[in-house]
Scaffold this motif. Sequence first.
Motif, PDB file in Angstrom:
ATOM      1  N   THR A  10     -20.557  69.153  23.945  1.00  0.00           N
ATOM      2  CA  THR A  10     -20.809  69.886  22.709  1.00  0.00           C
ATOM      3  C   THR A  10     -19.878  69.450  21.585  1.00  0.00           C
ATOM      4  N   ALA A  68     -21.826  76.901  18.966  1.00  0.00           N
ATOM      5  CA  ALA A  68     -21.809  76.554  20.386  1.00  0.00           C
ATOM      6  C   ALA A  68     -20.386  76.314  20.874  1.00  0.00           C
ATOM      7  N   VAL A  69     -19.567  75.642  20.049  1.00  0.00           N
ATOM      8  CA  VAL A  69     -18.165  75.397  20.435  1.00  0.00           C
ATOM      9  C   VAL A  69     -17.413  76.716  20.558  1.00  0.00           C
ATOM     10  N   LEU A  73     -22.553  65.453  21.352  1.00  0.00           N
ATOM     11  CA  LEU A  73     -23.619  65.940  20.464  1.00  0.00           C
ATOM     12  C   LEU A  73     -23.358  65.637  18.988  1.00  0.00           C
ATOM     13  N   LEU A 124     -23.728  73.395  16.148  1.00  0.00           N
ATOM     14  CA  LEU A 124     -22.605  73.004  16.992  1.00  0.00           C
ATOM     15  C   LEU A 124     -21.384  73.916  16.850  1.00  0.00           C
ATOM     16  N   LEU A 167     -19.585  70.573  29.750  1.00  0.00           N
ATOM     17  CA  LEU A 167     -20.420  71.097  28.677  1.00  0.00           C
ATOM     18  C   LEU A 167     -19.647  71.171  27.353  1.00  0.00           C
TER      19      LEU A 167
END
Length: 420
Positions: free
Chosen positions: A135, A184-185, A139, A181, A131
């Motif tokens: 990410t 999310a990271v 992405l 992003l 994941l």
Amino acid sequence: MTERSGGTVAGDAAERGRYLSVRGGDLAFAVVGLPLALLSGAYALAVLYAGALLSLTVLGLPFVVAALLGARGLGAVHRWLVGRLLGERVEAPARLPRSAGVLARGRIVLTDPVAWRTMLYLVLRLPLGVLGFVTAVVLPLGCVWLTGFPLWSRLLQPDARPTGWLNAASVVLGLLLLSALPGAVRALSAANRRLGRLLLGPARAQQRVRELEIARANLLSDNTDQFRRLERDLHDGTQAGLVALAITLSLADDALSSPTGPDPRRLRTLVDRARTQTDDTVTELRRLTRGIHPVALDGGLDEALPTLTATSPVPVTVHLDLRERPHPAVARALYFCAAELLTNIARHSGARSAELTASSGDGRIRLTVRDDGRGDARLGTGTGLIGLAERLAAVDGVLRVDSPPGGPTVVTAELPTRLV
């Protein structure tokens, strides 16, 4: 008004900058950590599968023992990577104890909680690693493709009829995903830090034993220093005072047995000197014994804490709700904790007032000391809080410090009322 608006705009810009920023270590961990996550995850799953198949054979237990030792080695690599790239220092677990014999060694490995927790980490790290790579790498490439979709469509199909709504939707979707992003990271990095902290470090029981060993060693060292200081003070202070008193009494005896008869004025001078030396020696002894066991504690914390705060140069408001009488060792630790905190307030805080609250119930006793000083007090800044935390740890207590710059400072000590 203008200055406030400018400060608000600057603060908003800084907040947006923090939201869009990503640590290089987080990105590196997402990229570099993927091969290790795949390898470790595959190792853990294969070991568990093969171990289940071989559990009915003679090779089952030796295979599991070797697999757990290998998991410990992989855990050390992951622990180094988490500390190096994510900045999360995870304490290395203790080594396996030495044992005589292969069977004893195998039993120790099979019952080792660190190895099993590391195996669980390797399994959970697999989806997190995939994941994280998606990410951090996949992405962003997809967002670039979506944002440039109108250009790519023209380059690939020059004669195609443009679709305005599709081009606009792809650009908007690409920009939205791109803006999400960084968050999310950071969230995935936080999850990896927490996972490493929970599963790669020593087991809670082992960590607690280690903390108690450190606290015991510090306490023994502190007691040794106190005994040496007490011995030195008795030798250099009290003993010297008693010797001086003996000399004075000897001079008084010589004055009494003088051939010309006693001199009343000289005797009066020697008696006054002996009385002064006796008072000084008694005062010195009281000062020395006060650090061994405070006399105020004989009446309990209800009497000792108000007596202690009465001597503070900073006005202290006291609130007591002590329904349970703690163990003498706990009461002594709490008393010295309160004394140290009040001393810190007087010396370092610049406070004008303080508040001391002590309450007990449900097998716990809590001491809270609050002051309105300058704040910014932290463990390890030279105010004796580290030593205080270690002393509390020796009786299974914890110390928490909440002291933002500018104050107020709130220090809380929580201990069990019973040690067994």
